[in-house]
Design a protein around this motif. Structure first.
Motif, PDB file in Angstrom:
ATOM      1  N   LEU B 295      14.594   3.222  -1.763  1.00 42.70           N
ATOM      2  CA  LEU B 295      12.754   2.813  -2.245  1.00 42.70           C
ATOM      3  C   LEU B 295      12.596   3.908  -2.568  1.00 42.70           C
ATOM      4  N   LEU B 296      11.854   3.945  -3.401  1.00 39.08           N
ATOM      5  CA  LEU B 296      10.181   4.728  -3.751  1.00 39.08           C
ATOM      6  C   LEU B 296       9.085   4.563  -2.583  1.00 39.08           C
ATOM      7  N   PRO B 297       8.500   5.836  -2.880  1.00 39.07           N
ATOM      8  CA  PRO B 297       7.254   5.404  -2.233  1.00 39.07           C
ATOM      9  C   PRO B 297       6.155   4.062  -2.163  1.00 39.07           C
ATOM     10  N   LEU B 298       5.578   3.724  -1.198  1.00 35.78           N
ATOM     11  CA  LEU B 298       4.634   2.376  -1.646  1.00 35.78           C
ATOM     12  C   LEU B 298       3.965   2.957  -1.497  1.00 35.78           C
ATOM     13  N   GLU B 299       3.218   2.402  -2.611  1.00 42.38           N
ATOM     14  CA  GLU B 299       1.439   2.814  -2.614  1.00 42.38           C
ATOM     15  C   GLU B 299       0.837   1.279  -3.080  1.00 42.38           C
ATOM     16  N   LEU B 300      -0.391   1.400  -2.706  1.00 40.86           N
ATOM     17  CA  LEU B 300      -1.668  -0.151  -2.733  1.00 40.86           C
ATOM     18  C   LEU B 300      -2.695   0.479  -3.527  1.00 40.86           C
ATOM     19  N   ASP B 301      -2.822  -0.386  -3.859  1.00 44.29           N
ATOM     20  CA  ASP B 301      -4.136  -0.503  -5.543  1.00 44.29           C
ATOM     21  C   ASP B 301      -5.413  -1.120  -4.767  1.00 44.29           C
ATOM     22  N   ASP B 302      -6.415  -0.534  -5.052  1.00 45.32           N
ATOM     23  CA  ASP B 302      -7.523  -1.873  -4.687  1.00 45.32           C
ATOM     24  C   ASP B 302      -7.079  -2.913  -4.679  1.00 45.32           C
ATOM     25  N   ALA B 303      -7.103  -3.178  -5.970  1.00 45.85           N
ATOM     26  CA  ALA B 303      -7.361  -4.793  -5.701  1.00 45.85           C
ATOM     27  C   ALA B 303      -5.996  -5.970  -4.513  1.00 45.85           C
ATOM     28  N   PHE B 304      -4.954  -5.033  -4.044  1.00 47.65           N
ATOM     29  CA  PHE B 304      -4.135  -5.114  -2.547  1.00 47.65           C
ATOM     30  C   PHE B 304      -4.753  -5.085  -1.745  1.00 47.65           C
ATOM     31  N   LEU B 305      -6.040  -3.963  -1.442  1.00 48.57           N
ATOM     32  CA  LEU B 305      -6.238  -3.943  -0.084  1.00 48.57           C
ATOM     33  C   LEU B 305      -7.614  -4.369   0.295  1.00 48.57           C
TER      34      LEU B 305
END
Lengths: 100, 503
Positions: B295-305
Motif C-alpha cells: 500500500l502506498l501512503p494515503l494522501e487526502l486532498d482538499d476536496a475530499f476533506l
C-alpha cells in the motif's frame, strides 16, 4: 550491529519457523553480513531528502464502496475459498482446537 | 480543559488509591464493502459466504482501500475536533492466529489517519462527575478486523468463519484521562452517541460493532502512573465499568499484599464480573510492525476533506446547546433528548409536526413536545407493554393529540387515554376523541348551566365563600367537574366559576 544466536532463535520463533542448532549457528553470521551490507547506506548523506515511498511517482488508489463490484475481489465464493483447506466442515475452516 | 479530579477512590489497607483509566475503542465502520476488498460487511450471513480472495489472503491478492471507510474515519475525527493527517500510512502488525489468514493485520501504527482530539463528558452529580470533563483522544487509526473462531462446535477442532475478516475498524484511543468507572461509562456512551450522529458506526455493542480494550492502573493520589493491565474486548458499558471496578480492586490488593502488577493482557468474564490473565507468552506483543509494501501512503486532498466536513451533521453538544438557547428547554431535558440519534430524530419530527398543526413556532410548543416525548409517551408505552404496537406511534398521530390538548379540546388525562388506543389500534386520534367521548367540554353555555346547578345546590357554601373563605373555590371546581363527568375544560370552568362567585 551484531545479531546474536538468541536473536535469531527469537525471530524464528515469532515467525513460526523451526530451526535446529546447526541452522541457528549458520544463520547468525548471515544476518550480520546482510545488516552490515545494508548499513553501508548510512554513509550517504540524506539530510534534507524526503524518504521515498515508491520508485515511480504514484498515489494510493481507492475503491468505491460497492459490494462484489469485481468478482475477483468480491465475496460469495465460499467453495473457492475453502477449496484448499485441510479440513472444511459445514462451511467453516476446521483448525486444531485453539482456546486461550 | 477542565481539571476537576474525581473523588472516586479504592479504599485499601494502606489508604486511598486513585484509579487511572484509558480506553481503546474498536468501532466497526459503517460501509457496504470491506476495508480492502469488495466483499459485503452485512451481519449474520452464512459462514465464509462474504469472504473474497483478498480476505482469505490468497497469494497474489492486493489490498485496495475502500474510500468510504477512510471518509467515515475522517468524519469521525472531525467530529471530535481532531487533527486530520493528510498523509498517513498502513503498517503490518505481524502475529499468527487461526482467525488471521494473512499472518498480519493491516493497521496504522506510525502514521495514523487521525491525530489528537477530545470529547466532553457531561456533569452527573449522582455518578460522581461534579462538572463537565474533557477526555483527550490520542488518535484514531483504521485497521482490519479478524475472523471469528468457534470452539464449541466440534470436540477436537475450532471452526473459523472469515466473514468479519477484513471489515474496517476504527481504533479510537483515549488518553489515560478517566478516573472512575462512571467517567469511563460516560465516555463510551458519549463516543457511541457521536459515532451514531456521524453515521460512521452503528454503535451496536451486542453485535460487536463496538468493543473496548480497558487499560487500568492504580496509584496513590499525586503519584506517578502505576503499571497498567489491558482487558480485551469488553462489549458493553456495564462490563467496562465492572472491569474497572474489579481490576482496580485486584491491583490494590495485590500491591498491598507485597506483589507487583504485571503489564499483561486480561479477559473479562461477564458471568463472574471478574478478569483473568490470558497467560500469553511474553513475546506475544512483539508484532514486528513495518510499513505495508502493498500500500502506498494515503494522501487526502482538499476536496475530499471539504466534503467530509460539509457532510457532518449537527453534533450532540451543539444540538444540546441549541435546544437550550433556541427552544428554551432545560439543560437536563436537552441532554436526554440529544443523547441518541433515535431520540432526537423522533423529537424533532414531532416538534415539526406539532408546530405545523398549531401554526406556532417551534419554541412555542417545544416544552409541551419535550414533556410528552420524555415522560408522557414513554409512560403510556411502558404501561401497555406488549399490547402496544410502536409502529402506530407516528409523529402525525402524536402531533394530532398534542394539538387537541393545546387547543383545550382534550385534557392531559384524555391525551393519554387517546394515545393508549392509538398504540393498540392505530386509529385516528380525532376519531377516537369523538367516538369514545374523550373530549373536554369547552362550550361556555353548557358549563355555565352546570355551574348554576352546583351553586344553587350549595347556597350555604356560596355564602361562606363570599364571606371570605377562599379555599372553598376548589370545592366548587370539584363539584362542577364531577357533574360534568370530568370532561369540563378546567381553564374554562375556573374562569366561569370565578366570574359567577365573585361577580
Amino acid at each position: 550491529m551484531s545479531v546474536t544466536r538468541e536473536t535469531v532463535a527469537k525471530i524464528a520463533s515469532l515467525a513460526r519457523i523451526r530451526m535446529d542448532d546447526a541452522a541457528l549457528d549458520r544463520m547468525a553470521p548471515e544476518f550480520n553480513a546482510i545488516l552490515d551490507w545494508v548499513e553501508q547506506l548510512g554513509e550517504v548523506d540524506t539530510s534534507g531528502v524526503e524518504p521515498m515511498t515508491a520508485v515511480i511517482p504514484n498515489t494510493l488508489r481507492l475503491r468505491d464502496d460497492v459490494v462484489d463490484a469485481d468478482p475477483l475481489t468480491g465475496g460469495g465464493m465460499r467453495e473457492s475459498v475453502l477449496a484448499n483447506a485441510p479440513a472444511a466442515e459445514h462451511g467453516f475452516f476446521g483448525v486444531p482446537k485453539v482456546i486461550e | 480543559m477542565t481539571t476537576t479530579t474525581s473523588t472516586y477512590r479504592i479504599h485499601g489497607a494502606t489508604g486511598e488509591w486513585e484509579v487511572v483509566i484509558g480506553l481503546e475503542v474498536h468501532a466497526q465502520v459503517t460501509s457496504n464493502a470491506k476495508l480492502f476488498s469488495g466483499a459485503s460487511t452485512a451481519f449474520g450471513a452464512e459462514p465464509n459466504s462474504q469472504v473474497s480472495l483478498v480476505d482469505a489472503a490468497m497469494p497474489g491478492m492486493l489490498p485496495v482501500p475502500n474510500r468510504e471507510c477512510i471518509r467515515q474515519a475522517v468524519r469521525t475525527g472531525m467530529a471530535i475536533e481532531a487533527r486530520i493527517n493528510r498523509w498517513s500510512r498502513f503498517d503490518r502488525k505481524n502475529y499468527f492466529y487461526a482467525d488471521l489468514p494473512q499472518g498480519y493485520q493491516i493497521s496504522q501504527l506510525y502514521h495514523p489517519l487521525v491525530g489528537e482530539g477530545a470529547l466532553t463528558i457531561e456533569a452527573d452529580e449522582k455518578a460522581g462527575i461534579p462538572e463537565d470533563k474533557t477526555i483527550g483522544i490520542e488518535r484514531i487509526h483504521v485497521e482490519q478486523d479478524a475472523g471469528k473462531l468457534m470452539h464449541d462446535q466440534h470436540p477436537s477442532m475450532s471452526y473459523v468463519d472469515l466473514n468479519r475478516s477484513g471489515v474496517a475498524l476504527m481504533e479510537i484511543v483515549s488518553r489515560p484521562d478517566m478516573r472512575s468507572p462512571a467517567e469511563a461509562g460516560a465516555y463510551v456512551r458519549k463516543l457511541r452517541s457521536i459515532l451514531r450522529y456521524v453515521g460512521s458506526c452503528d454503535g451496536n455493542m451486542e453485535e460487536g460493532s463496538m468493543r473496548a480494550d480497558v487499560n487500568v492502573s492504580v496509584r496513590k493520589p499525586g503519584d506517578e502512573f502505576g503499571t497498567r493491565t489491558e482487558t480485551k474486548n469488553v462489549n458493553s458499558v456495564r462490563f467496562v465499568m465492572q472491569t474497572i471496578e474489579h481490576e482496580a480492586r485486584r491491583q490494590v490488593d495485590l500491591i498491598e499484599d507485597g506483589g507487583t502488577v504485571v503489564q499483561e493482557t486480561r479477559l473479562f468474564d461477564p458471568g463472574t464480573g471478574t478478569t483473568r490473565s490470558m497467560r500469553s507468552k511474553e513475546d506475544a506483543h512483539d508484532y514486528r510492525y513495518f510499513p505495508d509494501p502493498d500500500l502506498l501512503p494515503l494522501e487526502l486532498d482538499d476536496a475530499f476533506l471539504a466534503e467530509c466536513r460539509e457532510s457532518l451533521p449537527e453534533l450532540p453538544d451543539a444540538k444540546k446547546r441549541r435546544y437550550v438557547e433556541e427552544l428554551g428547554l432545560s439543560a437536563y431535558n436537552a441532554g436526554v433528548l440529544t443523547a441518541d440519534v433515535d431520540s432526537f430524530r423522533r423529537f424533532e419530527e414531532l416538534l415539526e409536526a406539532t408546530s405545523a398543526k398549531l401554526g406556532k413556532g417551534a419554541k412555542d410548543v417545544s416544552t409541551q413536545v419535550a414533556n410528552w416525548s420524555l415522560s408522557v409517551a414513554p409512560g403510556v408505552l411502558n404501561a401497555l407493554g406488549s399490547e402496544a404496537d410502536e409502529g402506530h406511534a407516528t409523529a402525525e398521530a402524536q402531533a394530532a393529540i398534542l394539538a387537541m390538548q393545546s387547543a383545550g379540546e382534550i385534557s392531559g388525562g384524555q391525551a393519554k387515554e387517546i394515545y393508549e388506543i392509538v398504540l393498540k389500534t392505530g386509529r385516528e386520534p380525532a376519531e377516537i376523541a369523538e367516538t369514545e367521548g374523550l373530549k373536554q367540554q369547552s362550550d361556555t353555555g353548557a358549563i355555565e348551566a352546570e355551574i348554576d346547578k352546583v351553586l344553587a345546590a350549595n347556597t350555604d357554601k356560596v355564602a361562606e365563600y363570599r364571606g371570605g373563605k377562599d379555599k372553598l373555590f376548589g370545592f366548587f371546581v370539584g363539584q362542577t367537574m364531577k357533574a360534568m363527568a370530568g370532561k369540563g375544560n378546567p381553564a374554562v370552568v375556573n374562569q366561569l366559576l370565578k366570574a359567577k362567585l365573585d361577580g
